[in-house]
Design a protein around this motif. Structure first.
Motif, PDB file in Angstrom:
ATOM      1  N   ALA A 170       0.838  -1.204   0.000  1.00  0.00           N
ATOM      2  CA  ALA A 170       0.000   0.000   0.000  1.00  0.00           C
ATOM      3  C   ALA A 170       0.873   1.254   0.000  1.00  0.00           C
ATOM      4  CB  ALA A 170      -0.931  -0.015   1.208  1.00  0.00           C
ATOM      5  N   GLY A 171       1.947   1.238   0.779  1.00  0.00           N
ATOM      6  CA  GLY A 171       2.851   2.379   0.800  1.00  0.00           C
ATOM      7  C   GLY A 171       3.524   2.604  -0.538  1.00  0.00           C
ATOM      8  N   LEU A 172       3.880   1.523  -1.222  1.00  0.00           N
ATOM      9  CA  LEU A 172       4.478   1.656  -2.552  1.00  0.00           C
ATOM     10  C   LEU A 172       3.478   2.251  -3.536  1.00  0.00           C
ATOM     11  CD1 LEU A 172       6.904   1.106  -4.403  1.00  0.00           C
ATOM     12  CD2 LEU A 172       5.962  -1.177  -4.817  1.00  0.00           C
ATOM     13  N   THR A 173       2.225   1.837  -3.441  1.00  0.00           N
ATOM     14  CA  THR A 173       1.183   2.414  -4.296  1.00  0.00           C
ATOM     15  C   THR A 173       1.056   3.910  -4.056  1.00  0.00           C
ATOM     16  OG1 THR A 173      -0.023   0.316  -4.215  1.00  0.00           O
ATOM     17  CG2 THR A 173      -1.233   2.257  -4.958  1.00  0.00           C
ATOM     18  N   LEU A 174       1.070   4.308  -2.793  1.00  0.00           N
ATOM     19  CA  LEU A 174       0.975   5.726  -2.456  1.00  0.00           C
ATOM     20  C   LEU A 174       2.192   6.494  -2.966  1.00  0.00           C
ATOM     21  CD1 LEU A 174      -0.915   7.650  -0.864  1.00  0.00           C
ATOM     22  CD2 LEU A 174       0.538   7.257   1.118  1.00  0.00           C
ATOM     23  N   LEU A 175       3.368   5.888  -2.870  1.00  0.00           N
ATOM     24  CA  LEU A 175       4.579   6.529  -3.364  1.00  0.00           C
ATOM     25  C   LEU A 175       4.524   6.726  -4.871  1.00  0.00           C
ATOM     26  CD1 LEU A 175       7.506   7.525  -2.795  1.00  0.00           C
ATOM     27  CD2 LEU A 175       8.253   5.169  -3.197  1.00  0.00           C
ATOM     28  N   VAL A 176       4.060   5.725  -5.587  1.00  0.00           N
ATOM     29  CA  VAL A 176       3.962   5.832  -7.050  1.00  0.00           C
ATOM     30  C   VAL A 176       2.965   6.919  -7.444  1.00  0.00           C
ATOM     31  CG1 VAL A 176       3.234   4.613  -9.143  1.00  0.00           C
ATOM     32  CG2 VAL A 176       4.678   3.453  -7.460  1.00  0.00           C
ATOM     33  N   PHE A 177       1.838   6.966  -6.746  1.00  0.00           N
ATOM     34  CA  PHE A 177       0.831   7.984  -7.046  1.00  0.00           C
ATOM     35  C   PHE A 177       1.381   9.382  -6.797  1.00  0.00           C
ATOM     36  CE2 PHE A 177      -2.754  10.696  -5.867  1.00  0.00           C
ATOM     37  CZ  PHE A 177      -3.588  10.527  -6.961  1.00  0.00           C
ATOM     38  N   THR A 178       2.069   9.570  -5.687  1.00  0.00           N
ATOM     39  CA  THR A 178       2.653  10.871  -5.374  1.00  0.00           C
ATOM     40  C   THR A 178       3.741  11.235  -6.379  1.00  0.00           C
ATOM     41  OG1 THR A 178       2.218  10.457  -3.036  1.00  0.00           O
ATOM     42  CG2 THR A 178       3.714  12.247  -3.559  1.00  0.00           C
TER      43      THR A 178
END
Length: 317
Positions: free
Chosen positions: A291-299
């Motif tokens: 989930a954190g990686l997904t958030l990082l990619v989105f940001t």
């Protein structure tokens, strides 16, 4: 003999002064190099920190995706990683994150831009020097305080307008998030507008434009790259907010884009799982890294888009 001795003494004085100046210059150069090295190492801290975060997220996410397929992670419409019948559909958390961020940005971007225009173009100097510090003070309030403000004040207020509104909802959390983000948008936008040269304003006034027309048709377009940076910062701040959503939005994994319903977000789920109730190394625990990686990619995508906008519309004066 005395004349020769005095001549030698006189000639030795410039030599000594040159040696002193050279010694001082070497000392100054050495000090400057030490300072430059310290500043360089300080700058590397942010680089190493970013590399470390990316490494940890990638390393742990690889372990997660060995048990869960990427297709199921992106397309599953349920998010129940802690149940026996586990589902890992990140779209459930993304829907809550995007909905709450959209509500927050709908509040922060218009109000922040209007405040920036007023402070930059219309407010007297003394008023601006008083209002801007108070406005930026909102950014220093702990987010947990905003969360309880949303839960105990904004939600009951909204329930008078929408009687069926549940106690936990994305609308109240998004509104308070928008209030929290306003200082970021307004402060950076105002700085960008004040950086516009005065001769552009004077030229607009000379053509017969009013102050409002000058502000909206000259200053704002000229400062668009800086304003876009403020918007990108606001988006990143909204997407990464945690405590307001954990307190006021509820943490129910619900695939919805309706702000009147409760939902879980990526950051709220990370808080929920990171409390230590799950064993380290389990698939449920590994979900926080995915989930954190997904958030990082989105940001990262948002920041890249902002960088492209800044380069395309940047004005040089």
């Amino acid at each position: 003999m005395s004349a020769v001795a005095s001549g030698q003494a006189t000639s030795s004085l410039p030599q000594e002064s040159r040696n002193v100046r050279l010694a001082r210059r070497r000392s100054r150069v050495a000090r400057e190099r030490v300072i430059e090295s310290i500043l360089f190492l300080a700058a590397l801290v942010s680089v190493f920190t970013t590399v470390g975060i990316v490494y940890i997220l990638l390393n742990e996410s690889v372990v997660f995706f060995q048990h869960v397929s990427l297709g199921a992670f992106l397309t599953d419409r349920q998010w129940t990683p802690l149940f026996d019948d586990a589902h890992f559909g990140i779209m459930v958390l993304l829907s809550g994150t995007l909905t709450s961020s959209a509500v927050a940005l709908a509040i922060a971007i218009p109000l922040g831009t209007i405040i920036a225009i007023y402070l930059s173009e219309f407010a007297p100097f003394k008023l601006r020097e008083i209002v801007k510090p108070f406005l930026e003070l909102l950014g220093g309030v702990p987010t947990i305080v905003y969360g309880y403000f949303a839960l105990l004040f904004v939600t009951p207020l909204l329930q008078k307008i929408y009687p069926g509104l549940p106690g936990f909802n994305l609308l109240s959390a998004g509104i308070v998030m928008g209030i929290m983000i306003i200082p970021y948008v307004s402060s950076i936008s105002e700085d960008a507008m004040r950086a516009v040269p005065m001769n552009l304003r004077e030229g607009s006034y000379a053509m017969g434009a009013t102050r409002f027309q000058t502000a909206t048709r000259v200053v704002v377009p000229a400062a668009f790259s800086g304003i876009a940076s403020a918007y990108i910062l606001g988006i990143s701040r909204a997407v990464g907010e945690t405590m307001i959503l954990a307190v006021a939005a509820g943490m129910q994994p619900n695939l919805t884009f309706n702000p009147l319903e409760p939902a879980a977000t990526i950051t709220a789920f990370i808080v929920q799982v990171a409390l230590g109730d799950l064993p380290h190394g389990s698939t449920g625990y590994q979900t926080i890294f995915a989930a954190g990686l997904t958030l990082l990619v989105f940001t990262l995508v948002c920041n890249i888009g902002g960088h492209i906008l800044r380069r395309r519309f940047r004005e040089s004066y």
